[in-house]
Design an enzyme around this catalytic site. Sequence first.
Site, short mmCIF file in Angstrom:
data_model
loop_
_atom_site.label_atom_id
_atom_site.label_comp_id
_atom_site.label_asym_id
_atom_site.label_seq_id
_atom_site.Cartn_x
_atom_site.Cartn_y
_atom_site.Cartn_z
N CYS A 2 -5.15 -12.97 -2.58
CA CYS A 2 -5.04 -14.06 -3.75
C CYS A 2 -4.51 -13.32 -4.99
CB CYS A 2 -6.51 -14.41 -4.22
SG CYS A 2 -7.68 -15.22 -2.53
N ARG A 33 2.21 -11.45 -2.67
CA ARG A 33 0.79 -11.05 -2.28
C ARG A 33 0.52 -11.53 -1.01
NH1 ARG A 33 -1.97 -8.33 -6.80
NH2 ARG A 33 -3.96 -9.01 -5.85
N TRP A 82 -5.28 -16.89 -0.82
CA TRP A 82 -5.22 -16.42 0.84
C TRP A 82 -6.60 -16.60 1.34
CZ3 TRP A 82 -7.19 -12.40 3.59
CH2 TRP A 82 -6.12 -11.79 4.87
N ASN A 108 -10.41 -13.66 -6.91
CA ASN A 108 -10.01 -12.82 -5.68
C ASN A 108 -11.26 -12.15 -5.15
OD1 ASN A 108 -8.52 -11.26 -4.05
ND2 ASN A 108 -7.48 -10.57 -5.61
N GLY A 109 -11.60 -11.90 -3.84
CA GLY A 109 -12.49 -11.33 -3.35
C GLY A 109 -13.46 -12.15 -2.50
N GLU A 488 5.79 4.64 12.01
CA GLU A 488 6.20 3.80 10.71
C GLU A 488 7.35 2.66 11.48
OE1 GLU A 488 5.10 2.96 8.20
OE2 GLU A 488 6.80 2.23 6.80
N LYS A 492 7.05 -1.44 10.79
CA LYS A 492 8.03 -2.16 10.35
C LYS A 492 8.38 -3.26 11.24
CE LYS A 492 7.67 -1.29 7.05
NZ LYS A 492 6.60 -0.47 6.40
N GLU A 495 5.53 -6.00 11.86
CA GLU A 495 4.89 -6.59 10.84
C GLU A 495 5.94 -7.91 10.37
OE1 GLU A 495 3.68 -4.64 7.32
OE2 GLU A 495 5.48 -3.30 7.37
N HIS A 511 1.60 9.17 30.02
CA HIS A 511 0.28 8.99 30.33
C HIS A 511 -0.11 7.63 30.21
CE1 HIS A 511 -0.09 13.38 30.36
NE2 HIS A 511 0.99 13.28 29.58
N LYS A 608 0.55 -7.95 0.48
CA LYS A 608 0.96 -6.67 0.17
C LYS A 608 -0.23 -5.62 -0.42
CE LYS A 608 4.24 -3.95 -1.72
NZ LYS A 608 4.87 -3.28 -0.67
C1 F6R Z 1 3.24 -1.89 5.47
C2 F6R Z 1 2.30 -1.76 4.35
C3 F6R Z 1 0.86 -1.73 4.50
C4 F6R Z 1 0.34 -0.73 3.24
C5 F6R Z 1 -1.19 -0.77 3.29
C6 F6R Z 1 -1.61 0.27 2.19
O1 F6R Z 1 4.47 -2.08 5.33
O2 F6R Z 1 2.87 -2.08 3.34
O3 F6R Z 1 0.65 -1.17 5.76
O4 F6R Z 1 1.13 0.41 3.27
O5 F6R Z 1 -1.76 -1.84 3.34
O6 F6R Z 1 -1.09 -0.19 1.02
P1 F6R Z 1 -1.34 0.78 -0.31
O7 F6R Z 1 -0.37 1.81 0.22
O8 F6R Z 1 -1.10 -0.03 -1.42
O9 F6R Z 1 -2.75 1.33 -0.31
#
Ligand code: F6R
Length: 613
Positions: A2, A33, A82, A108-109, A488, A492, A495, A511, A608
């Site tokens: 949120c 977000r 959200w 938010n929470g 990574e 990417k 997601e 394995h 985010k």
């Molecule tokens: C993936 C992504 C998330 C963040 C994770 C940690 O692209 O952005 O996996 O890396 O939520 O977020 P931070 O770095 O803000 O703690």
Amino acid sequence: MCGIIGVTCNPSANAPTRASIIITKALKSLEYRGYDSVGIALIDPSSGKLIVKKSDGMLDKVSKEYGFEGTPGFVGIGHTRWATHGPPTQINAHPHTDCKEEIAIVHNGIVKNFLELKKDLASKGHSFKSETDTEIVAHLLEELSNRNNDFFNALKRAISMVEGSYAIAVITKKEPDKIFFARKESPLIVGLSKNLNLLASDIPAMLDYTSSFIPLSDGEVGWISPSDVHIENLNGEIIDTKKRIVTVDWKSDMVRKSGYPHFMIKEIHEQPQVLKNTYDGLMSDDILDRAADVLASGERIFVTAAGTSYHASLILKLFIERLTGRIVYPFIASEYRVVENLAHKGDVIIAVSQSGETIDTMKGLRAFKARGAIAMSITNVMGSTIGRESDFTIPMRAGPEIGVAATKTFLTQTLVASLLSIKLASKLGKIGMDEEKTMLSELADAGRVAGEAISMTEGVVKSMAERIHAVQNMYFLGRGLGVPLSYEAALKLKEISYIHAEAYPAGESKHGPIALVEQGFPVFFIVTSEMVSELEGNIAEMNARGAMTVAIAPFKLKERLGTKAIIAVPDAGNMLEPYSLTPPFQLLAYYTAVRRGHDPDRPRNLAKTVTVE
Ligand code: F6R
């Protein structure tokens, strides 16, 4: 997660619709977000009544349908929801109000004890419109402020009864120039401007109006009016707000797309510049020396993070171990309860977090700190909670990252990790001063290498996205540094394009994972210049089973690997290889998502910053 915005304007200096225009614009910048519903509430200056407009759906549509921007009022709050408690519907969208429609709240929470509170309030005659935990707080405030005319005291009482996490903004007809707030575990920041003050869940939402902020700490409660800010802590002590102001050098155009179709591609292309900023910033300061001193004198080094930041943590582990011989213990932040009892005085815990607000990372850091470990963090957001709660913070200087998928922050975290490892190796006497100097100056090229990798690969990657866009599963494999990079790459792709991608150390693929490989199954190898002959063996194994093998590899290995396709990147020394190998897989994820018709900036179900456990 949120998003919250609140604006309180001075009526003599602002037009009656200014607050609703600011709120709507800020909601736009909170969209990244992740959300499913949106709403606003303002106090109508002519009738003194609350106006609430809200619905499920995206901001542009809802705002147009309900006329957000024309709403009169000098004080108002807005929210992107959200969904957690109750599906995304018009009724469940925030703001929520009390029975008399005199109080409006955004949150938010999660209010953990909301069922208990609801039962009690229902027995006192309150009736509820939504399924949310948030609405309960509006009624609780109504109940408590009915008994006691002081609304701020009612808020403090209410907060003492609420269990869980919250960032809350509340307006009330009773005190129509103020926005009341409270914060526990969810980010909330006050923005200070002329003739108006603001409140939001993140800094980018307020950058059009100010560069001066007060990030709130856990347990703080208070209010803003157009000219004042009042903050108290849990013990009722009044905070000296002047001492808490932080100024950021982010500009509002940094949070615009500047001609790019999406933030993600803009941020991928920003990497050469931000890597330079990170490098120059860290080299013109003694911060890394001081951080290395802390690590050198610490007993053991733990590192914690989530998602992409965790992958950067694995690179930190790899470089520290290679250069110093000291073991680093990484753990996924949400699993901190499994390892927290290992921590003791003398250890160092490093939290890596772009936002500095990820709840799991914050809790992991706190748990280790509580057992006497020294808390260090690598963060991108000035004044973030993780930064403030650390004994020592290293800034990443990537500038605001709006794309939900982390890109530029991954490489800046990696650069911080590399530089810090070199400094630590030098402190521990593992490398000499000359070697330190050479290695540090080699990393000055990180931005250049990333830039060359982008120009060299973008065209090839676009055609590759065309080839793979219809697949359902794929693998990324690597060895050494190629392992965290493969993790990574898979994250990417998964997601934002929603293709199921998994990553393994290449040797591990035999394995179990290789059982899935059949004719045409895509297997991408992230090839560094180490363990190449072993990787060649793994490539041959996959070719023998008909896999569509692709290597993202240094140019010098182009003729050697035997994959069916190759995405060649600039040749670079081992410490520079993250900057040559990462941009192509970020671009691959981006172009594949776009080809599949998905918005890479708004991946489904993702936020985010993850502020709930
Ligand atoms: C993936 C992504 C998330 C963040 C994770 C940690 O692209 O952005 O996996 O890396 O939520 O977020 P931070 O770095 O803000 O703690």
